[in-house]
Design a protein around this motif. Structure first.
Motif, PDB file in Angstrom:
ATOM      1  N   PHE A  23     -23.056 108.269  18.098  1.00 26.84           N
ATOM      2  CA  PHE A  23     -22.649 106.888  17.859  1.00 26.84           C
ATOM      3  C   PHE A  23     -23.177 106.430  16.504  1.00 26.84           C
ATOM      4  O   PHE A  23     -24.374 106.483  16.261  1.00 26.84           O
ATOM      5  CB  PHE A  23     -23.194 105.970  18.958  1.00 26.84           C
ATOM      6  N   LYS A  24     -22.280 105.952  15.637  1.00 25.52           N
ATOM      7  CA  LYS A  24     -22.732 105.463  14.332  1.00 25.52           C
ATOM      8  C   LYS A  24     -23.243 104.039  14.434  1.00 25.52           C
ATOM      9  O   LYS A  24     -24.046 103.601  13.614  1.00 25.52           O
ATOM     10  CB  LYS A  24     -21.653 105.608  13.269  1.00 25.52           C
ATOM     11  N   ASP A  25     -22.796 103.317  15.457  1.00 29.47           N
ATOM     12  CA  ASP A  25     -23.277 101.956  15.690  1.00 29.47           C
ATOM     13  C   ASP A  25     -22.975 101.569  17.141  1.00 29.47           C
ATOM     14  O   ASP A  25     -22.431 102.366  17.904  1.00 29.47           O
ATOM     15  CB  ASP A  25     -22.658 100.959  14.702  1.00 29.47           C
ATOM     16  N   PHE A  57     -26.468 104.594  33.443  1.00 28.60           N
ATOM     17  CA  PHE A  57     -26.299 103.255  32.868  1.00 28.60           C
ATOM     18  C   PHE A  57     -27.559 102.413  33.081  1.00 28.60           C
ATOM     19  O   PHE A  57     -28.016 101.718  32.172  1.00 28.60           O
ATOM     20  CB  PHE A  57     -25.109 102.531  33.501  1.00 28.60           C
ATOM     21  N   ASP A  58     -28.111 102.461  34.278  1.00 33.55           N
ATOM     22  CA  ASP A  58     -29.284 101.658  34.621  1.00 33.55           C
ATOM     23  C   ASP A  58     -30.487 102.053  33.754  1.00 33.55           C
ATOM     24  O   ASP A  58     -31.195 101.196  33.228  1.00 33.55           O
ATOM     25  CB  ASP A  58     -29.606 101.831  36.111  1.00 33.55           C
ATOM     26  N   HIS A  59     -30.705 103.345  33.611  1.00 35.73           N
ATOM     27  CA  HIS A  59     -31.810 103.842  32.785  1.00 35.73           C
ATOM     28  C   HIS A  59     -31.657 103.375  31.332  1.00 35.73           C
ATOM     29  O   HIS A  59     -32.618 102.890  30.722  1.00 35.73           O
ATOM     30  CB  HIS A  59     -31.862 105.372  32.864  1.00 35.73           C
ATOM     31  N   LEU A  60     -30.463 103.508  30.792  1.00 32.95           N
ATOM     32  CA  LEU A  60     -30.227 103.094  29.410  1.00 32.95           C
ATOM     33  C   LEU A  60     -30.428 101.593  29.240  1.00 32.95           C
ATOM     34  O   LEU A  60     -30.995 101.145  28.239  1.00 32.95           O
ATOM     35  CB  LEU A  60     -28.813 103.498  28.973  1.00 32.95           C
ATOM     36  N   ALA A  61     -29.977 100.816  30.222  1.00 31.99           N
ATOM     37  CA  ALA A  61     -30.146  99.357  30.163  1.00 31.99           C
ATOM     38  C   ALA A  61     -31.618  98.982  30.192  1.00 31.99           C
ATOM     39  O   ALA A  61     -32.055  98.098  29.442  1.00 31.99           O
ATOM     40  CB  ALA A  61     -29.398  98.699  31.330  1.00 31.99           C
ATOM     41  N   VAL A 155     -32.726 100.665  16.667  1.00 29.03           N
ATOM     42  CA  VAL A 155     -31.278 100.863  16.814  1.00 29.03           C
ATOM     43  C   VAL A 155     -30.939 102.352  16.739  1.00 29.03           C
ATOM     44  O   VAL A 155     -30.182 102.869  17.557  1.00 29.03           O
ATOM     45  CB  VAL A 155     -30.482 100.033  15.781  1.00 29.03           C
ATOM     46  N   THR A 156     -31.522 103.054  15.777  1.00 22.45           N
ATOM     47  CA  THR A 156     -31.275 104.499  15.657  1.00 22.45           C
ATOM     48  C   THR A 156     -31.736 105.226  16.919  1.00 22.45           C
ATOM     49  O   THR A 156     -31.002 106.049  17.480  1.00 22.45           O
ATOM     50  CB  THR A 156     -31.987 105.076  14.417  1.00 22.45           C
ATOM     51  N   LEU A 157     -32.934 104.937  17.363  1.00 22.68           N
ATOM     52  CA  LEU A 157     -33.471 105.567  18.572  1.00 22.68           C
ATOM     53  C   LEU A 157     -32.578 105.285  19.777  1.00 22.68           C
ATOM     54  O   LEU A 157     -32.242 106.194  20.547  1.00 22.68           O
ATOM     55  CB  LEU A 157     -34.893 105.057  18.817  1.00 22.68           C
ATOM     56  N   GLN A 158     -32.165 104.046  19.932  1.00 21.85           N
ATOM     57  CA  GLN A 158     -31.328 103.666  21.074  1.00 21.85           C
ATOM     58  C   GLN A 158     -29.951 104.335  21.012  1.00 21.85           C
ATOM     59  O   GLN A 158     -29.443 104.805  22.033  1.00 21.85           O
ATOM     60  CB  GLN A 158     -31.171 102.139  21.143  1.00 21.85           C
ATOM     61  N   ARG A 159     -29.341 104.396  19.830  1.00 21.32           N
ATOM     62  CA  ARG A 159     -28.031 105.055  19.698  1.00 21.32           C
ATOM     63  C   ARG A 159     -28.118 106.522  20.117  1.00 21.32           C
ATOM     64  O   ARG A 159     -27.253 107.033  20.835  1.00 21.32           O
ATOM     65  CB  ARG A 159     -27.535 105.003  18.249  1.00 21.32           C
ATOM     66  N   LYS A 160     -29.176 107.187  19.666  1.00 21.48           N
ATOM     67  CA  LYS A 160     -29.342 108.602  19.993  1.00 21.48           C
ATOM     68  C   LYS A 160     -29.635 108.796  21.478  1.00 21.48           C
ATOM     69  O   LYS A 160     -29.145 109.741  22.106  1.00 21.48           O
ATOM     70  CB  LYS A 160     -30.437 109.204  19.118  1.00 21.48           C
ATOM     71  N   HIS A 161     -30.423 107.901  22.057  1.00 23.97           N
ATOM     72  CA  HIS A 161     -30.734 107.962  23.485  1.00 23.97           C
ATOM     73  C   HIS A 161     -29.460 107.730  24.306  1.00 23.97           C
ATOM     74  O   HIS A 161     -29.218 108.420  25.303  1.00 23.97           O
ATOM     75  CB  HIS A 161     -31.820 106.916  23.797  1.00 23.97           C
ATOM     76  N   MET A 162     -28.648 106.773  23.879  1.00 24.36           N
ATOM     77  CA  MET A 162     -27.368 106.513  24.558  1.00 24.36           C
ATOM     78  C   MET A 162     -26.480 107.752  24.510  1.00 24.36           C
ATOM     79  O   MET A 162     -25.887 108.136  25.525  1.00 24.36           O
ATOM     80  CB  MET A 162     -26.622 105.358  23.879  1.00 24.36           C
TER      81      MET A 162
END
Length: 173
Positions: A23-25, A57-61, A155-162
């Protein structure tokens, strides 16, 4: 004579089939959630990992929410020091994907998905947290493992985790 229900054999997430995601964003994240929701409604959404779509989904949220509102615990000091030295730059300043197969330690149990969470509940929770990102709210809480991060690093960490977790979800045909 009845047999006790046996838990399914865990999947080796290092070798499980995954989608190639990056994901780029967060508009890319939102588009993928739309695709997964359509598959969920069509009954074609599957998971090749150990968690259901709702659990992913729950974990990511939760991870997003804690980055905004604070984490309930943090890793022990030696672990935090090692993680910052070895992984912080890779996790927050490169586009290299996260490897699969990481098992959360007991101290991070607050990040585990809620027991019995449905796919719909997990997706609604995740969408509520993604909307915070899309509305420009900034993540400012320290990471329980990597320490203080800038909003851009978060944001970078979250995008990669997603991308890691959503790669185990397959929309089907």
């Amino acid at each position: 004579m009845s047999q006790a229900a046996q838990a399914p054999t865990p999947v080796d997430t290092k070798t499980a089939e995954r989608r190639d995601l990056q994901f780029k964003d967060f508009t890319d994240v939102e588009a993928d959630l739309d695709l997964l929701e359509q598959a969920m409604q069509a009954g074609t959404l599957t998971s090749t990992g150990n968690w259901s779509p709702g659990e992913n989904f729950d974990h990511l949220a939760k991870f997003l929410e804690f980055a905004y509102d604070g984490f309930p615990s943090k890793a022990p000091p030696p672990v935090r020091w090692i993680a910052r030295m070895m992984f912080k730059n890779k996790a927050t300043h490169t586009e290299e994907p996260f490897p699969a197969g990481f098992k959360l330690p007991k101290q991070a149990s607050a990040l585990l998905p809620r027991e019995g969470v449905t796919d719909q509940e997990g997706l609604a929770y995740l969408r509520s947290q993604v909307s915070r990102v899309l509305q420009g709210e900034q993540m400012t809480q320290p990471s329980p493992l990597l320490g203080q991060l800038t909003p851009e690093e978060w944001v970078t960490l979250q995008r990669k985790h997603m991308a890691l977790h959503l790669s185990f979800l397959h929309p089907g045909s």
